[in-house]
Scaffold this active site. Structure first.
Site, short mmCIF file in Angstrom:
data_model
loop_
_atom_site.label_atom_id
_atom_site.label_comp_id
_atom_site.label_asym_id
_atom_site.label_seq_id
_atom_site.Cartn_x
_atom_site.Cartn_y
_atom_site.Cartn_z
N GLN A 129 -54.18 49.75 97.99
CA GLN A 129 -53.70 49.81 99.38
C GLN A 129 -52.21 50.11 99.44
O GLN A 129 -51.41 49.32 98.93
CB GLN A 129 -54.00 48.47 100.04
CG GLN A 129 -53.52 48.35 101.46
CD GLN A 129 -54.10 47.11 102.14
OE1 GLN A 129 -54.75 46.29 101.51
NE2 GLN A 129 -53.87 46.98 103.43
N GLY A 130 -51.82 51.22 100.04
CA GLY A 130 -50.41 51.58 100.14
C GLY A 130 -49.86 51.31 101.53
O GLY A 130 -49.56 52.23 102.28
N TYR A 131 -49.72 50.05 101.86
CA TYR A 131 -49.16 49.66 103.15
C TYR A 131 -47.71 49.17 103.00
O TYR A 131 -46.78 49.72 103.55
CB TYR A 131 -50.00 48.55 103.79
CG TYR A 131 -51.20 49.01 104.61
CD1 TYR A 131 -51.80 50.25 104.38
CD2 TYR A 131 -51.74 48.21 105.60
CE1 TYR A 131 -52.89 50.66 105.11
CE2 TYR A 131 -52.84 48.61 106.35
CZ TYR A 131 -53.42 49.84 106.11
OH TYR A 131 -54.48 50.23 106.84
N SER A 132 -47.56 48.06 102.21
CA SER A 132 -46.25 47.41 102.14
C SER A 132 -45.20 48.30 101.48
O SER A 132 -45.52 49.09 100.59
CB SER A 132 -46.35 46.12 101.34
OG SER A 132 -47.11 45.18 102.04
N GLU A 249 -61.10 43.44 107.90
CA GLU A 249 -60.86 42.35 106.96
C GLU A 249 -61.22 41.02 107.63
O GLU A 249 -60.42 40.12 107.72
CB GLU A 249 -59.37 42.35 106.58
CG GLU A 249 -59.08 41.55 105.32
CD GLU A 249 -57.64 41.73 104.86
OE1 GLU A 249 -56.80 42.15 105.67
OE2 GLU A 249 -57.38 41.42 103.69
N ASN A 372 -46.22 32.88 106.34
CA ASN A 372 -46.47 31.76 107.26
C ASN A 372 -45.71 31.92 108.57
O ASN A 372 -46.24 31.67 109.64
CB ASN A 372 -46.02 30.44 106.61
CG ASN A 372 -47.16 29.77 105.86
OD1 ASN A 372 -48.26 30.30 105.79
ND2 ASN A 372 -46.88 28.62 105.30
N GLU A 373 -44.45 32.35 108.43
CA GLU A 373 -43.60 32.45 109.62
C GLU A 373 -44.11 33.54 110.56
O GLU A 373 -44.13 33.36 111.78
CB GLU A 373 -42.16 32.74 109.18
CG GLU A 373 -41.47 31.59 108.45
CD GLU A 373 -42.05 31.26 107.07
OE1 GLU A 373 -42.64 32.17 106.42
OE2 GLU A 373 -41.93 30.11 106.63
#
Lengths: 401, 388
Positions: A129-132, A249, A372-373
């Site tokens: 997956q090439g997202y980040s 997902e 989390n934030e």
């Protein structure tokens, strides 16, 4: 047979198949390949996925027309439960099966479906997956990787960098979100591209993690190319496709994940009994908490699966990521506390190594897929309707000290 | 196994939930709760009449043969959630959840036929007294004694925490008879029975100290005894725990809702405080705990209707009750904090929920007690870890 009897018969069938096949050379794969153990036996696990494919046990929720079994949600749950109960290893092909495949079924062209779906079903082609990106983690709209159309060849040319790409070194293809309209901002002007990894313009560099192992990678694109046929949706519509993919997902993959968690908690109980820490009141209370939390996670998933099938998130759906990641991080700490001083020592016993992996690897759980934030912001803003974060109108001028 | 399909509420269940919410919005608003708290009985008689006689809520899970509506335990939890949300002051929990369920599980047909229709119709209020201490229903805590006398039994002993014990017309009381536990029905006006109401923290629900001083009852008052009573009461304890958890869930949801409303109005530093991330994150944490609790209760309530195994049901109840107790306490304390100075005043409602949170967390197992029950099962009895 009524519906319940059919489901029970199906459960027996899955369990029997697993008993008959997860043995011999595959025996060593039991309970392997979960999060934090993703680089265990990659070659053998690919063979196992082909074994599964031969039994028609890959992509079981996909329509039969695309090589799946078209199982009902109830039967998919049963499949995941029995698979995990038998100790079925983590799927190297899960991104293709759970994310890209359903996206192509919904948005792909006939020729994309014909080209890519069979390889996913057969367990012969693997996807990452090439997202980040370094500057676009949870802030996905800040994607900087560029794609431009080469008019002479009709190919898309990609430059930029992706990061945190799980199992890129075991995959042949990557799905990439890139900016195809220079100067565009936010979620406008993006493209969703299917890109082969095995080409001169792509470099995959493993990232060594807190566990000492490497399953994340950096992926560098320097003039990498892919055919114009490999655009999903229209150029400029990448955001829509990227979000739709994330929408798949939901739910079912969590059932399998929870069965892994269940196994890990079993290991924690065993470790506590062996180390004698099961007599310590605070350890007892934490183990009880872990069990109750797991039960809640299971019920929460069933609630989500029972909810609207229109893809919209229900209230319980919003809490899932935040909930499981904190639960798992706590389990990791509990695991080592249950082991006591032995937790510091590596020995050749996977039931211990696994707990050490969980302790370390679960630190990433509250960071990946929205920290989390970010999760709390999403819950507050989308589920509770509280005001959005104030964003600066323009990018602020960078200041250097 | 409980499947995903079991987690959808049916259209009828959604209707029950919604109409209960509307009814209680009108009839158990803050001012009414406060008036009931100040009254002698601790509850609003007209609310009780409307709930029991007009709406038939008292018959929810009682079989039709005994005058009830024959709905499932799930419907009962949906009603309790709404009652908890409004802190409805009524003898519902003591009468229907504790009293009726105990009779349903422990009594013979004749006793059920005599008493349950009166509870279903709202004519009879009831409660259960178990031991000398607490509302934990630990068999070891039973200290009252029954001795046979001609034509019946003589009962002596004390029950320190009996919910609505000073107003209930029928008291179901556990005493030791020849060393084993036995359940008796005793009328509130029996000679030798005194019920003294405690001055308690949570004034939305009264607790009494019931004392039996040589109370003589006839032989038909003995409802059940020995092992079968132990089994029946274990199941009632689990069901009551899940029911109480539903009330706590409703109360926690209300803490979040009133905090969201307040935070949207309250302006500080030129902005409504709900735009500050520190405030948003605390509200989000409240929702996480509330929805986790809701899932625990949905699962546990369905378990009641599908699974006969009481040991497993007790673990379900332990899970639901622990989550609910902690979610409500957390939400009530956050409600006080996020209301700022006014959160500490009598005039605003958070303190009512805060007091309910603490008191109810100690009934049918405190989180500490319940965690240990789960630990015994997982570690000492080495029950396999399974989340299904």
């Amino acid at each position: 047979m009524n519906l319940a009897e059919q489901d029970e018969a199906f459960r027996t069938e899955v369990a029997q198949w697993m008993r008959d096949h997860l043995r011999g050379k595959f025996e060593c794969l039991r309970h392997r390949g979960g999060a934090g153990d993703e680089d265990a036996f990659p070659a053998l696990r690919k063979e196992w996925e082909q074994e599964l494919a031969a039994g028609k046990w890959t992509c079981v929720g996909w329509p039969q027309a695309y090589g799946g079994r078209g199982l009902s949600v109830a039967q998919q749950i049963i499949f995941h439960e029995e698979y995990a109960r038998a100790g079925g290893p983590g799927h190297i092909g899960h991104l293709g099966e759970t994310l890209l495949g359903p996206t192509l079924i919904a948005y792909g062209t006939p020729s994309q479906k014909a080209r890519f779906l069979p390889g996913i079903v057969a367990g012969t082609e693997y996807w990452c997956q090439g997202y980040s990106e370094p500057g676009a983690g949870s802030d996905l709209a800040n994607v900087q990787t560029r794609a431009r159309l080469d008019q002479t060849t009709g190919e898309w040319v990609i430059d930029g960098q992706k990061v945190w790409t799980s199992l890129a070194h075991e995959s042949q293809w990557i799905f990439v979100v890139a900016r195809c309209e220079p100067g565009s901002q936010g979620h406008k002007g993006l493209i969703f591209l299917l890109v082969p990894l095995d080409q001169p313009g792509v470099e995959v560099r493993p990232i060594r993690q807190i566990t000492g192992s490497c399953e994340f990678n950096e992926v560098f694109f320097d003039g990498a190319r892919t055919s114009a046929e490999n655009v999903v949706g229209e150029p400029g519509e990448g955001w829509k496709i990227a979000m739709a993919l994330l929408g798949f997902e939901r739910g079912l993959s969590w059932i399998g994940m929870q069965m892994h968690f269940e196994h890990q908690l079993q290991l924690v109980c065993k470790a506590a009994r062996e180390a004698g820490t099961d007599k310590i009141p605070s350890i007892r209370a934490r183990i009880a908490d872990a069990w109750m939390g797991l039960k809640v996670m299971h019920y929460n998933t069933l609630r989500t699966l029972a909810g609207g099938q229109d893809g919209s998130l229900t209230r319980e759906g919003y809490i899932i990521k935040y909930y499981w990641s904190n639960w798992h991080r706590d389990l990791g700490k509990l695991a080592l506390d249950a082991l006591g001083p032995e937790g510091d020592i590596f020995i050749d016993d996977f039931s211990r190594t696994r707990l050490q992996q969980v302790f370390l690897f679960s630190r990433s759980d509250t960071i990946v897929a929205g920290t989390n934030e970010v999760q709390l912001n999403i819950i507050a803003e989308r589920a509770l309707g509280m005001p959005k974060e104030m964003r600066p109108q323009k990018p602020t001028t960078e200041t250097r000290v | 196994m409980i499947g995903a399909q079991d987690f959808s509420l049916t259209p009828d269940q959604l209707m029950i939930q919604e109409s209960a919410a509307q009814f209680l919005d009108d009839r158990s608003a803050s001012a009414m709760v406060r008036a009931a708290m100040e009254s002698a009985s601790g509850f609003d008689a007209s609310l009780w009449t409307a709930m029991s006689q007009d709406l038939g809520w008292t018959g929810t899970h009682i079989p039709e043969a005994y005058g009830g509506l024959d709905l499932s335990f799930v419907e009962l939890t949906l009603l309790l959630e709404q009652m908890g949300r409004r802190l409805a002051c009524s003898p519902f929990f003591a009468t229907v959840v504790m009293g009726a369920t105990t009779l349903m599980m422990a009594a013979d047909h004749e006793t059920k036929a005599r008493l349950l229709p009166q509870i279903a119709s709202g004519e009879l209020t009831a409660t259960v007294g178990f031991g000398a201490r607490g509302v934990d229903w630990d068999p070891a805590s039973v200290t009252a004694v029954a001795e046979p006398v001609e034509g019946g039994y003589r009962l002596s002993g004390g029950f320190r925490h009996v919910p609505d014990g000073s107003t209930a017309a029928l008291l179901l009381l556990v005493a030791r008879l020849h060393g084993e536990i036995a359940l008796f029905s005793v009328n509130a006006n029996a000679d030798g029975l005194t019920a003294r109401e405690h001055a308690n923290l949570d004034r939305t629900r009264r607790i009494a100290h019931v004392t039996l001083d040589g109370v003589v009852v006839d032989s038909t008052s003995l409802i059940c005894r020995g092992t079968s009573l132990n089994d029946a009461l274990a199941r009632v304890r689990a069901m009551a725990g899940i029911a109480l958890a539903s009330e706590q869930l409703g109360a926690a949801q209300q803490c979040l809702d009133m905090t969201l409303a307040y935070a949207a109005e309250r302006v500080q530093f030129g902005r409504p405080i709900n735009s500050f991330q520190a405030v948003k994150h605390r509200c989000a944490e409240m929702m996480v705990k509330i929805e986790a609790t809701r899932s625990a209760i949905y699962g546990a309530a369905r378990f009641v209707t599908t699974t006969p195994d009481t040991a497993s049901l007790l673990l379900e109840a332990a899970c639901a009750k622990t989550f609910a107790s902690e979610a409500l306490f957390f939400c009530a304390q956050e409600a006080i904090q996020l209301h700022g100075g006014v959160g500490f005043t009598w005039e605003y409602d958070p303190h009512l929920y805060f007091k309910r949170a603490q008191a109810s967390s100690q009934w049918f197992g405190s989180p500490g007690t319940l965690r240990e029950e789960v630990a015994i099962s997982l570690l000492d009895a080495a029950r396999p870890v399974s989340c299904q």
